[in-house]
Design a protein around this motif. Structure first.
Motif, PDB file in Angstrom:
ATOM      1  N   ILE A  39     -10.509  -3.455 -10.927  1.00 42.00           N
ATOM      2  CA  ILE A  39     -10.708  -4.715 -11.636  1.00 42.00           C
ATOM      3  C   ILE A  39      -9.640  -4.811 -12.717  1.00 42.00           C
ATOM      4  N   GLU A  40      -8.933  -5.928 -12.744  1.00 43.61           N
ATOM      5  CA  GLU A  40      -7.878  -6.139 -13.731  1.00 43.61           C
ATOM      6  C   GLU A  40      -8.114  -7.442 -14.480  1.00 43.61           C
ATOM      7  N   ILE A  41      -7.951  -7.406 -15.797  1.00 47.62           N
ATOM      8  CA  ILE A  41      -8.053  -8.605 -16.642  1.00 47.62           C
ATOM      9  C   ILE A  41      -6.651  -9.102 -16.964  1.00 47.62           C
ATOM     10  N   MET A  42      -6.459 -10.400 -16.826  1.00 44.10           N
ATOM     11  CA  MET A  42      -5.146 -11.019 -17.043  1.00 44.10           C
ATOM     12  C   MET A  42      -5.354 -12.491 -17.330  1.00 44.10           C
ATOM     13  N   PRO A  43      -4.308 -13.235 -17.729  1.00 44.06           N
ATOM     14  CA  PRO A  43      -4.473 -14.680 -17.899  1.00 44.06           C
ATOM     15  C   PRO A  43      -4.978 -15.325 -16.609  1.00 44.06           C
ATOM     16  N   TRP A  44      -5.822 -16.349 -16.761  1.00 43.26           N
ATOM     17  CA  TRP A  44      -6.503 -16.923 -15.603  1.00 43.26           C
ATOM     18  C   TRP A  44      -5.550 -17.439 -14.536  1.00 43.26           C
ATOM     19  N   ALA A  45      -4.471 -18.089 -14.922  1.00 45.94           N
ATOM     20  CA  ALA A  45      -3.550 -18.641 -13.926  1.00 45.94           C
ATOM     21  C   ALA A  45      -2.995 -17.537 -13.026  1.00 45.94           C
ATOM     22  N   ARG A  46      -2.694 -16.388 -13.613  1.00 44.33           N
ATOM     23  CA  ARG A  46      -2.175 -15.268 -12.820  1.00 44.33           C
ATOM     24  C   ARG A  46      -3.278 -14.669 -11.953  1.00 44.33           C
ATOM     25  N   ALA A  47      -4.474 -14.515 -12.528  1.00 36.53           N
ATOM     26  CA  ALA A  47      -5.599 -13.964 -11.765  1.00 36.53           C
ATOM     27  C   ALA A  47      -5.901 -14.823 -10.544  1.00 36.53           C
ATOM     28  N   PHE A  48      -5.925 -16.113 -10.745  1.00 38.32           N
ATOM     29  CA  PHE A  48      -6.212 -17.060  -9.661  1.00 38.32           C
ATOM     30  C   PHE A  48      -5.076 -17.051  -8.635  1.00 38.32           C
ATOM     31  N   GLY A  49      -3.830 -17.028  -9.114  1.00 49.11           N
ATOM     32  CA  GLY A  49      -2.678 -17.054  -8.219  1.00 49.11           C
ATOM     33  C   GLY A  49      -2.589 -15.827  -7.333  1.00 49.11           C
ATOM     34  N   LEU A  50      -2.907 -14.659  -7.861  1.00 47.16           N
ATOM     35  CA  LEU A  50      -2.872 -13.443  -7.058  1.00 47.16           C
ATOM     36  C   LEU A  50      -3.889 -13.497  -5.923  1.00 47.16           C
ATOM     37  N   ALA A  51      -5.075 -14.035  -6.214  1.00 49.56           N
ATOM     38  CA  ALA A  51      -6.095 -14.149  -5.171  1.00 49.56           C
ATOM     39  C   ALA A  51      -5.709 -15.163  -4.102  1.00 49.56           C
ATOM     40  N   ARG A  52      -4.810 -16.073  -4.425  1.00 48.87           N
ATOM     41  CA  ARG A  52      -4.296 -17.021  -3.436  1.00 48.87           C
ATOM     42  C   ARG A  52      -3.287 -16.371  -2.499  1.00 48.87           C
ATOM     43  N   GLU A  89      -9.665 -35.132 -12.737  1.00 51.09           N
ATOM     44  CA  GLU A  89     -10.338 -35.938 -11.726  1.00 51.09           C
ATOM     45  C   GLU A  89     -11.259 -36.976 -12.351  1.00 51.09           C
ATOM     46  N   LYS A  90     -11.829 -36.635 -13.495  1.00 52.49           N
ATOM     47  CA  LYS A  90     -12.752 -37.552 -14.163  1.00 52.49           C
ATOM     48  C   LYS A  90     -12.031 -38.519 -15.102  1.00 52.49           C
ATOM     49  N   GLY A  91     -10.701 -38.472 -15.120  1.00 50.90           N
ATOM     50  CA  GLY A  91      -9.933 -39.458 -15.870  1.00 50.90           C
ATOM     51  C   GLY A  91      -9.575 -39.082 -17.284  1.00 50.90           C
ATOM     52  N   PHE A  92      -9.725 -37.813 -17.657  1.00 45.52           N
ATOM     53  CA  PHE A  92      -9.314 -37.382 -18.989  1.00 45.52           C
ATOM     54  C   PHE A  92      -7.785 -37.232 -19.017  1.00 45.52           C
ATOM     55  N   THR A  93      -7.168 -37.771 -20.030  1.00 49.61           N
ATOM     56  CA  THR A  93      -5.710 -37.720 -20.133  1.00 49.61           C
ATOM     57  C   THR A  93      -5.227 -36.993 -21.393  1.00 49.61           C
ATOM     58  N   LYS A  94      -6.067 -36.906 -22.396  1.00 51.34           N
ATOM     59  CA  LYS A  94      -5.680 -36.245 -23.649  1.00 51.34           C
ATOM     60  C   LYS A  94      -6.087 -34.769 -23.583  1.00 51.34           C
ATOM     61  N   LEU A  95      -5.292 -34.003 -22.814  1.00 56.44           N
ATOM     62  CA  LEU A  95      -5.618 -32.602 -22.573  1.00 56.44           C
ATOM     63  C   LEU A  95      -4.657 -31.683 -23.319  1.00 56.44           C
ATOM     64  N   ASP A  96      -5.188 -30.604 -23.853  1.00 55.22           N
ATOM     65  CA  ASP A  96      -4.402 -29.548 -24.485  1.00 55.22           C
ATOM     66  C   ASP A  96      -4.659 -28.283 -23.669  1.00 55.22           C
ATOM     67  N   VAL A  97      -3.651 -27.785 -22.989  1.00 56.41           N
ATOM     68  CA  VAL A  97      -3.817 -26.673 -22.053  1.00 56.41           C
ATOM     69  C   VAL A  97      -3.261 -25.383 -22.659  1.00 56.41           C
ATOM     70  N   ALA A  98      -4.121 -24.371 -22.768  1.00 54.71           N
ATOM     71  CA  ALA A  98      -3.731 -23.077 -23.333  1.00 54.71           C
ATOM     72  C   ALA A  98      -3.682 -22.027 -22.223  1.00 54.71           C
ATOM     73  N   SER A  99      -3.272 -20.821 -22.586  1.00 50.57           N
ATOM     74  CA  SER A  99      -3.128 -19.751 -21.595  1.00 50.57           C
ATOM     75  C   SER A  99      -4.455 -19.103 -21.232  1.00 50.57           C
ATOM     76  N   ASP A 100      -5.414 -19.103 -22.166  1.00 48.95           N
ATOM     77  CA  ASP A 100      -6.694 -18.460 -21.874  1.00 48.95           C
ATOM     78  C   ASP A 100      -7.807 -19.061 -22.725  1.00 48.95           C
ATOM     79  N   PHE A 101      -9.027 -18.656 -22.406  1.00 56.36           N
ATOM     80  CA  PHE A 101     -10.212 -19.206 -23.058  1.00 56.36           C
ATOM     81  C   PHE A 101     -10.206 -18.969 -24.565  1.00 56.36           C
ATOM     82  N   ASN A 102      -9.858 -17.759 -24.980  1.00 59.87           N
ATOM     83  CA  ASN A 102      -9.915 -17.442 -26.406  1.00 59.87           C
ATOM     84  C   ASN A 102      -8.946 -18.293 -27.218  1.00 59.87           C
ATOM     85  N   ALA A 103      -7.784 -18.591 -26.630  1.00 61.77           N
ATOM     86  CA  ALA A 103      -6.820 -19.452 -27.321  1.00 61.77           C
ATOM     87  C   ALA A 103      -7.387 -20.853 -27.502  1.00 61.77           C
TER      88      ALA A 103
END
Length: 237
Positions: A60-73, A141-155
């Motif tokens: 089991i490895e912990i990493m930023p979500w985008a990388r975790a998800f991408g590896l499983a792809r 998908e629900k029409g939100f446009t004012k999004l602030d995207v960070a690297s992980d949940f804690n950020a």
């Protein structure tokens, strides 16, 4: 060494023991998180019990979500958890589920002045989420446009508490625990979905079936519910 391996194979089937499954996840307490050198959490314990039950090696490895998800792809014998199982993701993985059934809600910090009785009213605010997290897709998908995207949940959480964003989506189960320690409050419901183990498309079908059977037993025996209670969360009946 080769002789020892041969003797072991004569004593028991070697196919399962030759397999090692790599699990990826993010730092998202109390579901999955680091505690010193250990990886713990309510979903981590379920993965550990499932793999122990079927006798297959894993990491089991912990990493930023985008990388975790991408590896499983892309990486064979790799699974990511806990992943929302929705129609868009369904064809991308082989699934073992549910680690939990959860609602996602939008929360704000207490005293922020944010008020929204529904999602349409919430769209005027800045919402924080994590890159490649399923909530990013849901919000778009629900029409939100004012999004602030960070690297992980804690950020994202730090931005919310610091007043840099107005709201963020969060597991309702986690919110019940978080609000005891942080000045946060619920605004409105965003979505509901099963949270699952998602494995790369070439993952062996027989191994996936064994993992599913072990998880089914964990749920039927009440062990899943006890794990969540251990971490201060109560599953809905």
């Amino acid at each position: 060494m080769k002789k020892l391996l041969l003797l072991a194979c004569l004593a028991m089937p070697c196919a399962a023991h030759a397999q090692t499954v790599t699990f990826t996840t993010e730092d998202y307490a109390p579901f999955n998180y680091r505690d010193g050198k250990e990886i713990k959490g309510a979903t981590v314990e379920q993965v550990e019990k499932v793999m122990a039950a079927i006798g297959v090696d894993y990491t089991i490895e912990i990493m930023p979500w985008a990388r975790a998800f991408g590896l499983a792809r892309t990486a064979p014998m790799t699974c990511v958890f806990a992943t929302a199982h929705n129609s868009a993701r369904d064809p991308l993985f082989k699934w073992v589920e549910p680690l939990l059934i959860d609602r996602n809600i939008l929360i704000t910090r207490k005293g922020s002045g944010v008020i929204a009785s529904n999602l349409d009213e919430a769209k005027k605010y800045t919402i924080g989420t994590q890159r490649e997290d399923y909530t990013e897709t849901i919000l778009k998908e629900k029409g939100f446009t004012k999004l602030d995207v960070a690297s992980d949940f804690n950020a994202t959480l730090r931005k919310l508490l610091g007043g840099r964003i107005d709201m963020m989506p969060i597991s309702e189960l986690y919110f019940e625990k978080l609000k005891a320690d942080q000045p946060v409050e619920m605004v409105t419901v965003l979505s509901a979905q099963p949270m699952s183990i998602a494995c790369e498309k070439s993952f062996p079908d027989d191994l996936r079936a064994r993992m599913q059977a072990a998880l089914n037993k964990l749920i039927a025996d009440g062990d899943q519910k006890q794990i969540f209670q251990k971490y201060g969360m109560n599953l809905s009946e």
